[in-house]
Motif scaffolding. Sequence first.
Motif, PDB file in Angstrom:
ATOM      1  N   GLY A  24       0.820  -1.211   0.000  1.00  0.00           N
ATOM      2  CA  GLY A  24       0.000   0.000   0.000  1.00  0.00           C
ATOM      3  C   GLY A  24       0.849   1.255   0.000  1.00  0.00           C
ATOM      4  O   GLY A  24       0.567   2.210  -0.736  1.00  0.00           O
ATOM      5  N   ASP A  25       1.910   1.249   0.793  1.00  0.00           N
ATOM      6  CA  ASP A  25       2.800   2.413   0.831  1.00  0.00           C
ATOM      7  C   ASP A  25       3.530   2.574  -0.496  1.00  0.00           C
ATOM      8  O   ASP A  25       3.690   3.695  -0.999  1.00  0.00           O
ATOM      9  CB  ASP A  25       3.812   2.248   1.959  1.00  0.00           C
ATOM     10  CG  ASP A  25       4.778   3.409   2.024  1.00  0.00           C
ATOM     11  OD1 ASP A  25       4.332   4.522   2.375  1.00  0.00           O
ATOM     12  OD2 ASP A  25       5.962   3.214   1.709  1.00  0.00           O
ATOM     13  N   MET A  26       3.955   1.448  -1.075  1.00  0.00           N
ATOM     14  CA  MET A  26       4.636   1.507  -2.368  1.00  0.00           C
ATOM     15  C   MET A  26       3.709   2.066  -3.434  1.00  0.00           C
ATOM     16  O   MET A  26       4.105   2.910  -4.252  1.00  0.00           O
ATOM     17  CB  MET A  26       5.111   0.101  -2.773  1.00  0.00           C
ATOM     18  CG  MET A  26       6.279  -0.416  -1.946  1.00  0.00           C
ATOM     19  SD  MET A  26       6.517  -2.211  -2.120  1.00  0.00           S
ATOM     20  CE  MET A  26       6.506  -2.398  -3.895  1.00  0.00           C
ATOM     21  N   ALA A  27       2.446   1.586  -3.416  1.00  0.00           N
ATOM     22  CA  ALA A  27       1.483   2.072  -4.401  1.00  0.00           C
ATOM     23  C   ALA A  27       1.231   3.562  -4.237  1.00  0.00           C
ATOM     24  O   ALA A  27       1.122   4.309  -5.209  1.00  0.00           O
ATOM     25  CB  ALA A  27       0.180   1.289  -4.274  1.00  0.00           C
ATOM     26  N   GLN A  28       1.136   4.001  -2.988  1.00  0.00           N
ATOM     27  CA  GLN A  28       0.909   5.423  -2.724  1.00  0.00           C
ATOM     28  C   GLN A  28       2.088   6.261  -3.211  1.00  0.00           C
ATOM     29  O   GLN A  28       1.894   7.317  -3.822  1.00  0.00           O
ATOM     30  CB  GLN A  28       0.695   5.635  -1.226  1.00  0.00           C
ATOM     31  CG  GLN A  28       0.354   7.077  -0.853  1.00  0.00           C
ATOM     32  CD  GLN A  28       0.085   7.226   0.626  1.00  0.00           C
ATOM     33  OE1 GLN A  28      -0.026   6.251   1.356  1.00  0.00           O
ATOM     34  NE2 GLN A  28      -0.031   8.458   1.081  1.00  0.00           N
ATOM     35  N   ARG A  29       3.292   5.782  -2.956  1.00  0.00           N
ATOM     36  CA  ARG A  29       4.482   6.522  -3.403  1.00  0.00           C
ATOM     37  C   ARG A  29       4.564   6.546  -4.919  1.00  0.00           C
ATOM     38  O   ARG A  29       4.931   7.566  -5.521  1.00  0.00           O
ATOM     39  CB  ARG A  29       5.739   5.868  -2.821  1.00  0.00           C
ATOM     40  CG  ARG A  29       5.874   6.040  -1.312  1.00  0.00           C
ATOM     41  CD  ARG A  29       7.055   5.288  -0.768  1.00  0.00           C
ATOM     42  NE  ARG A  29       8.311   5.754  -1.357  1.00  0.00           N
ATOM     43  CZ  ARG A  29       9.490   5.193  -1.107  1.00  0.00           C
ATOM     44  NH1 ARG A  29       9.570   4.150  -0.275  1.00  0.00           N
ATOM     45  NH2 ARG A  29      10.580   5.647  -1.662  1.00  0.00           N
ATOM     46  N   ARG A  30       4.213   5.442  -5.547  1.00  0.00           N
ATOM     47  CA  ARG A  30       4.232   5.402  -7.012  1.00  0.00           C
ATOM     48  C   ARG A  30       3.211   6.363  -7.595  1.00  0.00           C
ATOM     49  O   ARG A  30       3.491   7.057  -8.572  1.00  0.00           O
ATOM     50  CB  ARG A  30       3.973   3.973  -7.493  1.00  0.00           C
ATOM     51  CG  ARG A  30       5.136   3.031  -7.237  1.00  0.00           C
ATOM     52  CD  ARG A  30       4.776   1.595  -7.496  1.00  0.00           C
ATOM     53  NE  ARG A  30       4.461   1.359  -8.887  1.00  0.00           N
ATOM     54  CZ  ARG A  30       4.039   0.186  -9.349  1.00  0.00           C
ATOM     55  NH1 ARG A  30       3.883  -0.827  -8.530  1.00  0.00           N
ATOM     56  NH2 ARG A  30       3.783   0.029 -10.629  1.00  0.00           N
ATOM     57  N   GLN A  31       2.026   6.391  -7.001  1.00  0.00           N
ATOM     58  CA  GLN A  31       0.998   7.321  -7.481  1.00  0.00           C
ATOM     59  C   GLN A  31       1.454   8.765  -7.326  1.00  0.00           C
ATOM     60  O   GLN A  31       1.164   9.619  -8.170  1.00  0.00           O
ATOM     61  CB  GLN A  31      -0.317   7.085  -6.729  1.00  0.00           C
ATOM     62  CG  GLN A  31      -1.022   5.790  -7.102  1.00  0.00           C
ATOM     63  CD  GLN A  31      -1.314   5.707  -8.596  1.00  0.00           C
ATOM     64  OE1 GLN A  31      -1.768   6.663  -9.208  1.00  0.00           O
ATOM     65  NE2 GLN A  31      -1.034   4.549  -9.177  1.00  0.00           N
ATOM     66  N   GLU A  32       2.170   9.048  -6.254  1.00  0.00           N
ATOM     67  CA  GLU A  32       2.677  10.403  -6.032  1.00  0.00           C
ATOM     68  C   GLU A  32       3.724  10.760  -7.100  1.00  0.00           C
ATOM     69  O   GLU A  32       3.733  11.888  -7.622  1.00  0.00           O
ATOM     70  CB  GLU A  32       3.296  10.501  -4.641  1.00  0.00           C
ATOM     71  CG  GLU A  32       3.856  11.874  -4.291  1.00  0.00           C
ATOM     72  CD  GLU A  32       2.804  12.970  -4.234  1.00  0.00           C
ATOM     73  OE1 GLU A  32       3.203  14.152  -4.303  1.00  0.00           O
ATOM     74  OE2 GLU A  32       1.605  12.653  -4.135  1.00  0.00           O
ATOM     75  N   ILE A  33       4.579   9.794  -7.428  1.00  0.00           N
ATOM     76  CA  ILE A  33       5.583  10.031  -8.471  1.00  0.00           C
ATOM     77  C   ILE A  33       4.899  10.253  -9.818  1.00  0.00           C
ATOM     78  O   ILE A  33       5.251  11.172 -10.574  1.00  0.00           O
ATOM     79  CB  ILE A  33       6.569   8.851  -8.546  1.00  0.00           C
ATOM     80  CG1 ILE A  33       7.431   8.800  -7.282  1.00  0.00           C
ATOM     81  CG2 ILE A  33       7.456   8.961  -9.784  1.00  0.00           C
ATOM     82  CD1 ILE A  33       8.332   7.579  -7.200  1.00  0.00           C
ATOM     83  N   ILE A  34       3.903   9.424 -10.118  1.00  0.00           N
ATOM     84  CA  ILE A  34       3.172   9.569 -11.386  1.00  0.00           C
ATOM     85  C   ILE A  34       2.500  10.933 -11.456  1.00  0.00           C
ATOM     86  O   ILE A  34       2.512  11.606 -12.505  1.00  0.00           O
ATOM     87  CB  ILE A  34       2.134   8.431 -11.528  1.00  0.00           C
ATOM     88  CG1 ILE A  34       2.845   7.090 -11.720  1.00  0.00           C
ATOM     89  CG2 ILE A  34       1.191   8.704 -12.707  1.00  0.00           C
ATOM     90  CD1 ILE A  34       1.928   5.899 -11.630  1.00  0.00           C
ATOM     91  N   ARG A  35       1.906  11.360 -10.337  1.00  0.00           N
ATOM     92  CA  ARG A  35       1.242  12.666 -10.306  1.00  0.00           C
ATOM     93  C   ARG A  35       2.240  13.782 -10.606  1.00  0.00           C
ATOM     94  O   ARG A  35       1.953  14.696 -11.397  1.00  0.00           O
ATOM     95  CB  ARG A  35       0.597  12.886  -8.932  1.00  0.00           C
ATOM     96  CG  ARG A  35      -0.204  14.189  -8.825  1.00  0.00           C
ATOM     97  CD  ARG A  35      -0.649  14.429  -7.394  1.00  0.00           C
ATOM     98  NE  ARG A  35       0.480  14.611  -6.488  1.00  0.00           N
ATOM     99  CZ  ARG A  35       1.150  15.753  -6.393  1.00  0.00           C
ATOM    100  NH1 ARG A  35       0.830  16.803  -7.142  1.00  0.00           N
ATOM    101  NH2 ARG A  35       2.163  15.852  -5.537  1.00  0.00           N
ATOM    102  N   LYS A  36       3.428  13.705 -10.014  1.00  0.00           N
ATOM    103  CA  LYS A  36       4.440  14.735 -10.246  1.00  0.00           C
ATOM    104  C   LYS A  36       4.903  14.732 -11.698  1.00  0.00           C
ATOM    105  O   LYS A  36       5.093  15.793 -12.306  1.00  0.00           O
ATOM    106  CB  LYS A  36       5.626  14.515  -9.309  1.00  0.00           C
ATOM    107  CG  LYS A  36       5.327  14.844  -7.854  1.00  0.00           C
ATOM    108  CD  LYS A  36       6.567  14.658  -6.982  1.00  0.00           C
ATOM    109  CE  LYS A  36       6.263  14.996  -5.524  1.00  0.00           C
ATOM    110  NZ  LYS A  36       7.455  14.785  -4.656  1.00  0.00           N
ATOM    111  N   LEU A  37       5.085  13.541 -12.262  1.00  0.00           N
ATOM    112  CA  LEU A  37       5.522  13.452 -13.654  1.00  0.00           C
ATOM    113  C   LEU A  37       4.489  14.048 -14.599  1.00  0.00           C
ATOM    114  O   LEU A  37       4.839  14.728 -15.577  1.00  0.00           O
ATOM    115  CB  LEU A  37       5.785  11.986 -14.027  1.00  0.00           C
ATOM    116  CG  LEU A  37       6.973  11.310 -13.339  1.00  0.00           C
ATOM    117  CD1 LEU A  37       6.972   9.819 -13.620  1.00  0.00           C
ATOM    118  CD2 LEU A  37       8.287  11.924 -13.804  1.00  0.00           C
ATOM    119  N   LYS A  38       3.224  13.811 -14.310  1.00  0.00           N
ATOM    120  CA  LYS A  38       2.167  14.372 -15.154  1.00  0.00           C
ATOM    121  C   LYS A  38       2.081  15.885 -14.986  1.00  0.00           C
ATOM    122  O   LYS A  38       1.831  16.617 -15.954  1.00  0.00           O
ATOM    123  CB  LYS A  38       0.835  13.707 -14.829  1.00  0.00           C
ATOM    124  CG  LYS A  38       0.766  12.252 -15.300  1.00  0.00           C
ATOM    125  CD  LYS A  38      -0.588  11.618 -15.010  1.00  0.00           C
ATOM    126  CE  LYS A  38      -0.652  10.204 -15.581  1.00  0.00           C
ATOM    127  NZ  LYS A  38      -1.951   9.543 -15.312  1.00  0.00           N
TER     128      LYS A  38
END
Length: 390
Positions: free
Chosen positions: A120-134
């Motif tokens: 869950g933490d990994m998924a949250q961090r990945r989503q945060e990275i994706i959001r920043k990239l977008k």
Amino acid sequence: MESEKRYTLRLLNALVREAIEIELPDEYWVEAELSECRESRGHCYMELVEKDEKSNTPVARASAKCWKQTWAMLQPYFERTTEQSLHAGMKVLLKVYAQFHEAFGFSWIVTDIDPTYTLGDMAQRRQEIIRKLKEEGVYDLQRELTIPRFCQRIAVISAETAAGYGDFCRQLTENEYGLQFFPTLFPAIMQGEQVEQSVIAALNSIHERIDDFDVVVIIRGGGSTSDMSGFDTLPLAENVANFPLPIITGIGHDRDECILDMVSNTRVKTPTAAATFLIAHLADTLQHVYDLQQRLSFMLTMFKTNFEHQLDQQYERICHAIQQRIVQERHHLELAAQRVELLDPTLLLQRGYSITLFNGKIVRDPQQLKAGNEIETRVEKGKIISVVKG
């Protein structure tokens, strides 16, 4: 001072141990971040930390241990579920009990690990990275690049001794079409905490020779419990997303895409699959060239056939026009012959007319003649010679 009771350190620590055992007899689930994780003689030793959300500074620290017998069961399950090994920077949910040893001090003893919390933490961090990239507008940049049709010069980022790199090169060399490829290795660390900086360094080296390559391939052979954390970082994702050459990833995992896969131009599962993709791409180009050759040959044949047909038609038209012109000119000649025939002087003589000549020329005016001139008068049956008297 003399009246106060004195304790040896061992005795005092024993009191602490007894107090802890009495006051903290249960097991507890604790959330923490790993600041260090290492194995020794089958045991796992961890350093736990809790950080302030705003300042990111540590507000609590503790040591934790997972003994060999327990670790032998927890490690495979955790890595099979998360497809990652425990490493620094990872957030974990551990089941622990307190232990204080007179000689070694306090430590939390780990009896269980919940991999779903880490997922869950990994998924949250990945989503945060994706959001920043977008937000930065770079998430889709790689997919806007086109892999060249004649893609043969390949920059490869991989561990030099990795079996996956050998499989990749062998697959390219032994392709069934006899196609030629020219891979160049840029060695990098492909597992653990140094992945990010190592791969970025390799990308920088490729960028210095960017005109020498058509595409970049990032490959790594992997097992079912490979450590993928190094491929889920914002700096690496930004470098890949902004790279001016198309990047193909084949880093050997099946379950989920990592951030690196998401921002690359093309994602395949394994190094061998990356080679297969490149072979198929170039073979498609070769087939396209063959198709163009056949189309060109067909067009030339059709052009030649049409040209010959047009030549035949033009020849027939010219022949027909010449024949018509000959007929017309023959008719004109016949008319001219008729006119010439009508003007023949002999016809006039046959009608009773005569023609007078002087010195071979027709006499049209008597004033032309003088006394003594000899003239010739032609009639139908002959000619008469006369002399002018005056």
